[in-house]
Scaffold this active site. Structure first.
Site, PDB file in Angstrom:
ATOM      1  N   GLY A  62      -7.546  -4.316   9.384  1.00  0.00           N
ATOM      2  CA  GLY A  62      -8.812  -3.982   9.661  1.00  0.00           C
ATOM      3  C   GLY A  62      -9.703  -4.435  10.516  1.00  0.00           C
ATOM      4  O   GLY A  62      -9.262  -5.392  11.396  1.00  0.00           O
ATOM      5  N   CYS A  64       6.885  -7.935   9.192  1.00  0.00           N
ATOM      6  CA  CYS A  64       6.305  -7.841   7.869  1.00  0.00           C
ATOM      7  C   CYS A  64       6.157  -8.730   7.272  1.00  0.00           C
ATOM      8  O   CYS A  64       6.993  -9.545   6.874  1.00  0.00           O
ATOM      9  CB  CYS A  64       7.332  -6.586   7.105  1.00  0.00           C
ATOM     10  SG  CYS A  64       6.269  -6.320   5.366  1.00  0.00           S
ATOM     11  N   THR A 119      -5.578   1.035   9.186  1.00  0.00           N
ATOM     12  CA  THR A 119      -6.455   0.791   7.949  1.00  0.00           C
ATOM     13  C   THR A 119      -7.568   1.980   7.896  1.00  0.00           C
ATOM     14  O   THR A 119      -8.000   2.354   6.902  1.00  0.00           O
ATOM     15  CB  THR A 119      -7.200  -0.405   7.946  1.00  0.00           C
ATOM     16  OG1 THR A 119      -6.117  -1.250   7.994  1.00  0.00           O
ATOM     17  CG2 THR A 119      -7.923  -0.632   6.784  1.00  0.00           C
ATOM     18  N   ASN A 126      -2.814  -6.369   1.742  1.00  0.00           N
ATOM     19  CA  ASN A 126      -1.853  -5.732   1.136  1.00  0.00           C
ATOM     20  C   ASN A 126      -0.507  -6.231   0.944  1.00  0.00           C
ATOM     21  O   ASN A 126      -0.449  -7.204   2.153  1.00  0.00           O
ATOM     22  CB  ASN A 126      -1.731  -4.300   2.061  1.00  0.00           C
ATOM     23  CG  ASN A 126      -0.686  -4.411   2.991  1.00  0.00           C
ATOM     24  OD1 ASN A 126       0.515  -4.232   2.506  1.00  0.00           O
ATOM     25  ND2 ASN A 126      -1.058  -4.364   4.355  1.00  0.00           N
TER      26      ASN A 126
END
Length: 311
Positions: free
Chosen positions: A222, A136, A271, A74
């Site tokens: 994930g 981030c 996720t 993402n």
């Protein structure tokens, strides 16, 4: 037959008390209202909001997500309405839930923005804790605060002086030594660490020969990153005595248990929310069952209980 007592899933992280150790991760659950029709929100241990900045952000260019083997990339870019709109439009719904609300914050240009945000949030009783998102990977910066021990120490020290609310510092796995950064955050006064943010990644459309993400690169999450996350939780747990909120590819009870056994005090589901909004509640139920089956009365019987070959 003697009926076993119900396991105690409560945990404490600084002055933050949780009825159970399962929360939802920032950036994967919006501001909770988006999930109101899919999950009983009041059963969660806590909700971590989407990261907030001082001014609203539109985020990065689309496409912002793409699937990868056992995970997803993402590059949302911290799209959010800004602190004032968050307080006016998003927080009222969160207040009604009567569960701990952890507000995730980040800066766009200067680390001083963290102090401005913390001063505003410190005045709101219903904000239970503040997550410092200094990791981030989607802001297109050359270096993250969490990639430098000195920068991490300076930032956490400044905000520690502003608030007595529980401070959680979210760290990046994109470092040489996670323990060095974690130690700096602890020395500066953070109450807990969130491990880990996403791993930097890239995926390419070979037919078009272009990146699959509009921002070219993004953060990988994930199951693909779970072994990395579990290892970092285990490393930090064994060197630095501070509560850890483990995250990174938690999809079910078994993967959550990996983090607890490695040393996490609580876990955050990310996720998995995109695939199964009920995942967090299923994990809470699964922990109850695991502890009942193994006659474990409270989570201290699991946390950091990794056995060696000699055991």
């Amino acid at each position: 037959m003697v009926r076993k007592a119900k396991p105690d899933l409560s945990v404490s992280i600084g002055n933050l008390k949780l009825k159970n150790p399962v929360m939802v991760a920032s950036g994967t659950f919006g501001y909770a209202e988006e999930f109101r029709d899919f999950i009983d929100l009041k059963k969660l241990g806590a909700i971590v909001t989407k990261t907030i900045t001082i001014k609203g952000r539109q985020g990065n260019l689309a496409p912002r997500t793409c699937e990868t083997p056992a995970g997803m990339l993402n590059s949302i870019g911290l799209e959010n309405p800004g602190i004032d709109k968050f307080i006016k439009e998003k927080l009222p719904f969160l207040k009604k839930l009567a569960i701990p609300i952890i507000v995730s914050i980040a800066s766009e240009e200067s680390p001083e923005e963290f102090a401005i945000l913390v001063k505003q949030l410190d005045l709101i009783d219903e904000v239970s804790a503040i997550e410092l998102n200094i990791s981030c990977p989607n802001l297109q910066k050359d270096k993250l605060i969490s990639q430098d021990a000195s920068d991490t120490f300076k930032l956490v020290s400044v905000v520690r002086k502003i608030t007595q609310k529980c401070l959680i510092t979210k760290l990046s796995p994109n470092v040489t030594s996670i323990c060095e950064i974690a130690q700096s955050a602890k020395d500066a006064g953070t109450d807990a660490l969130a491990l880990i943010n996403t791993l930097g990644g890239m995926s390419i459309d070979v037919n078009k020969r272009i990146p699959k993400l509009g921002a070219w690169v993004g953060g990988l999450s994930g199951p693909a990153i779970r072994p990395v996350a579990v290892k970092m939780v285990w490393e930090v747990y064994n060197k630095i005595k501070i509560p850890i909120i483990g995250m990174g590819g938690i999809m079910d009870t078994e993967s959550a248990l990996e983090f607890f056994i490695a040393g996490a005090t609580a876990v955050s589901v990310g996720t998995a929310n995109f695939i199964n909004p009920q995942a967090s509640l299923e994990i809470i139920g699964g922990l109850n069952q695991y502890m009942t089956d193994n006659d474990i009365g409270n989570l201290s019987g699991i946390i950091g209980r990794l056995k060696t070959c000699k055991n």
